[in-house]
Scaffold this motif. Sequence first.
Motif, PDB file in Angstrom:
ATOM      1  N   ASN A   1       6.270  -1.081  -9.244  1.00  9.80           N
ATOM      2  CA  ASN A   1       5.277  -0.050  -8.972  1.00  9.80           C
ATOM      3  C   ASN A   1       3.847  -0.556  -9.132  1.00  9.80           C
ATOM      4  OD1 ASN A   1       4.650   2.631  -8.205  1.00  9.80           O
ATOM      5  ND2 ASN A   1       4.138   3.084 -10.324  1.00  9.80           N
ATOM      6  N   ASP A   2       3.589  -1.373 -10.142  1.00 11.29           N
ATOM      7  CA  ASP A   2       2.229  -1.894 -10.344  1.00 11.29           C
ATOM      8  C   ASP A   2       1.788  -2.795  -9.193  1.00 11.29           C
ATOM      9  OD1 ASP A   2       2.009  -0.560 -12.721  1.00 11.29           O
ATOM     10  OD2 ASP A   2       2.749  -2.245 -13.924  1.00 11.29           O
ATOM     11  N   ILE A   3       2.718  -3.516  -8.623  1.00 15.34           N
ATOM     12  CA  ILE A   3       2.389  -4.399  -7.495  1.00 15.34           C
ATOM     13  C   ILE A   3       2.175  -3.571  -6.227  1.00 15.34           C
ATOM     14  CG2 ILE A   3       3.253  -6.283  -6.052  1.00 15.34           C
ATOM     15  CD1 ILE A   3       4.907  -7.143  -8.562  1.00 15.34           C
ATOM     16  N   VAL A   4       3.073  -2.637  -5.982  1.00 16.65           N
ATOM     17  CA  VAL A   4       3.003  -1.827  -4.767  1.00 16.65           C
ATOM     18  C   VAL A   4       1.768  -0.930  -4.770  1.00 16.65           C
ATOM     19  CG1 VAL A   4       4.188  -0.001  -3.469  1.00 16.65           C
ATOM     20  CG2 VAL A   4       5.487  -1.923  -4.360  1.00 16.65           C
ATOM     21  N   ILE A   5       1.397  -0.437  -5.942  1.00 15.58           N
ATOM     22  CA  ILE A   5       0.277   0.500  -6.015  1.00 15.58           C
ATOM     23  C   ILE A   5      -1.050  -0.177  -5.666  1.00 15.58           C
ATOM     24  CG2 ILE A   5      -0.581   0.416  -8.387  1.00 15.58           C
ATOM     25  CD1 ILE A   5       0.523   3.655  -7.371  1.00 15.58           C
ATOM     26  N   THR A   6      -1.114  -1.506  -5.738  1.00 14.39           N
ATOM     27  CA  THR A   6      -2.346  -2.195  -5.335  1.00 14.39           C
ATOM     28  C   THR A   6      -2.512  -2.186  -3.819  1.00 14.39           C
ATOM     29  OG1 THR A   6      -1.230  -4.340  -5.313  1.00 14.39           O
ATOM     30  CG2 THR A   6      -2.342  -3.701  -7.353  1.00 14.39           C
ATOM     31  N   PHE A   7      -1.416  -2.094  -3.091  1.00 13.35           N
ATOM     32  CA  PHE A   7      -1.484  -2.098  -1.632  1.00 13.35           C
ATOM     33  C   PHE A   7      -1.402  -0.694  -1.031  1.00 13.35           C
ATOM     34  CE2 PHE A   7       0.395  -6.228  -2.800  1.00 13.35           C
ATOM     35  CZ  PHE A   7      -0.590  -7.051  -2.297  1.00 13.35           C
ATOM     36  N   PHE A   8      -0.599   0.162  -1.648  1.00 14.68           N
ATOM     37  CA  PHE A   8      -0.413   1.524  -1.164  1.00 14.68           C
ATOM     38  C   PHE A   8      -0.737   2.494  -2.293  1.00 14.68           C
ATOM     39  CE2 PHE A   8       2.723  -1.184   0.957  1.00 14.68           C
ATOM     40  CZ  PHE A   8       2.343  -1.025   2.267  1.00 14.68           C
ATOM     41  N   SER A   9      -1.176   3.675  -1.952  1.00 11.06           N
ATOM     42  CA  SER A   9      -1.534   4.643  -2.987  1.00 11.06           C
ATOM     43  C   SER A   9      -0.398   5.636  -3.255  1.00 11.06           C
ATOM     44  CB  SER A   9      -2.799   5.393  -2.576  1.00 11.06           C
ATOM     45  OG  SER A   9      -2.553   6.118  -1.397  1.00 11.06           O
ATOM     46  N   ILE A  10       0.831   5.212  -3.054  1.00  5.47           N
ATOM     47  CA  ILE A  10       1.989   6.077  -3.237  1.00  5.47           C
ATOM     48  C   ILE A  10       2.763   5.597  -4.463  1.00  5.47           C
ATOM     49  CG2 ILE A  10       4.130   6.923  -2.217  1.00  5.47           C
ATOM     50  CD1 ILE A  10       2.874   6.350   0.523  1.00  5.47           C
ATOM     51  N   GLU A  11       2.955   6.499  -5.410  1.00  6.11           N
ATOM     52  CA  GLU A  11       3.744   6.175  -6.601  1.00  6.11           C
ATOM     53  C   GLU A  11       5.221   6.048  -6.230  1.00  6.11           C
ATOM     54  OE1 GLU A  11       3.076   6.070 -10.096  1.00  6.11           O
ATOM     55  OE2 GLU A  11       0.940   5.952  -9.669  1.00  6.11           O
ATOM     56  N   MET A  12       5.904   5.113  -6.831  1.00  3.62           N
ATOM     57  CA  MET A  12       7.351   4.911  -6.678  1.00  3.62           C
ATOM     58  C   MET A  12       7.763   4.794  -5.208  1.00  3.62           C
ATOM     59  SD  MET A  12       8.178   4.760  -9.735  1.00  3.62           S
ATOM     60  CE  MET A  12       7.276   5.093 -11.223  1.00  3.62           C
ATOM     61  N   LEU A  13       7.043   3.968  -4.475  1.00  4.57           N
ATOM     62  CA  LEU A  13       7.262   3.845  -3.029  1.00  4.57           C
ATOM     63  C   LEU A  13       8.651   3.304  -2.706  1.00  4.57           C
ATOM     64  CD1 LEU A  13       6.012   4.094  -0.198  1.00  4.57           C
ATOM     65  CD2 LEU A  13       5.248   1.736  -0.446  1.00  4.57           C
ATOM     66  N   THR A  14       9.122   2.300  -3.446  1.00  6.75           N
ATOM     67  CA  THR A  14      10.426   1.728  -3.115  1.00  6.75           C
ATOM     68  C   THR A  14      11.562   2.717  -3.387  1.00  6.75           C
ATOM     69  OG1 THR A  14      10.490   0.663  -5.293  1.00  6.75           O
ATOM     70  CG2 THR A  14       9.727  -0.664  -3.452  1.00  6.75           C
ATOM     71  N   THR A  15      11.436   3.527  -4.427  1.00  3.72           N
ATOM     72  CA  THR A  15      12.447   4.547  -4.701  1.00  3.72           C
ATOM     73  C   THR A  15      12.474   5.581  -3.589  1.00  3.72           C
ATOM     74  OG1 THR A  15      12.075   4.240  -7.070  1.00  3.72           O
ATOM     75  CG2 THR A  15      13.238   6.221  -6.394  1.00  3.72           C
ATOM     76  N   LYS A  16      11.296   5.993  -3.154  1.00  2.00           N
ATOM     77  CA  LYS A  16      11.213   6.985  -2.078  1.00  2.00           C
ATOM     78  C   LYS A  16      11.692   6.403  -0.749  1.00  2.00           C
ATOM     79  CE  LYS A  16       7.528   9.506  -4.339  1.00  2.00           C
ATOM     80  NZ  LYS A  16       6.113   9.844  -4.353  1.00  2.00           N
ATOM     81  N   ALA A  17      11.411   5.121  -0.496  1.00  7.42           N
ATOM     82  CA  ALA A  17      11.882   4.485   0.733  1.00  7.42           C
ATOM     83  C   ALA A  17      13.407   4.385   0.738  1.00  7.42           C
ATOM     84  CB  ALA A  17      11.253   3.103   0.887  1.00  7.42           C
ATOM     85  N   LEU A  18      13.984   4.035  -0.407  1.00  9.69           N
ATOM     86  CA  LEU A  18      15.441   3.978  -0.498  1.00  9.69           C
ATOM     87  C   LEU A  18      16.056   5.357  -0.276  1.00  9.69           C
ATOM     88  CD1 LEU A  18      18.100   2.467  -1.310  1.00  9.69           C
ATOM     89  CD2 LEU A  18      17.665   3.358  -3.593  1.00  9.69           C
ATOM     90  N   ALA A  19      15.466   6.383  -0.867  1.00  8.37           N
ATOM     91  CA  ALA A  19      15.969   7.738  -0.677  1.00  8.37           C
ATOM     92  C   ALA A  19      15.888   8.140   0.787  1.00  8.37           C
ATOM     93  CB  ALA A  19      15.178   8.716  -1.545  1.00  8.37           C
TER      94      ALA A  19
END
Length: 140
Positions: free
Chosen positions: A90-108
């Motif tokens: 999440n800390d890495i992804v949040i630097t590029f996108f402003s969406i919390e828990m992006l990988t969890t939401k993408a998997l869902a």
Amino acid sequence: MKTQVLLLTTKLQTYSTKLMAIICSFFLPIVGILILIALSVIFDTITGIWKARKLKQPITSRRLSNIVSKILLYEATVMLFYLIDYFIVNDIVITFFSIEMLTTKALALVLVSIEVISINENYKAVKGIDLWASLKNLFA
């Protein structure tokens, strides 16, 4: 001796209840995702049973028992991705996108889309109407 065993089991029950409460509260932010995935699997199973009845296919308990393992597998996968997302990604992804828990939401999204595609296939097999094509025609 009996009082020590009784005291030990009481303490274990209390601590295990507290531990389960802590674990449940940790996964509280993804409860909506978990419910959505379980409902999509259940709805897919309902349309699968509908298709089997209309096409006179046998409905076996073996195939129906797959619903439990499928829900548990999907739920465990989402929970594992949430753990990975929470502690690592999440800390890495949040630097590029402003969406919390992006990988969890993408998997869902992937898991629910798999179920929606299966629901569409079941509906098309029974009614002969492709829901995606009908939706596309509606907006066109």
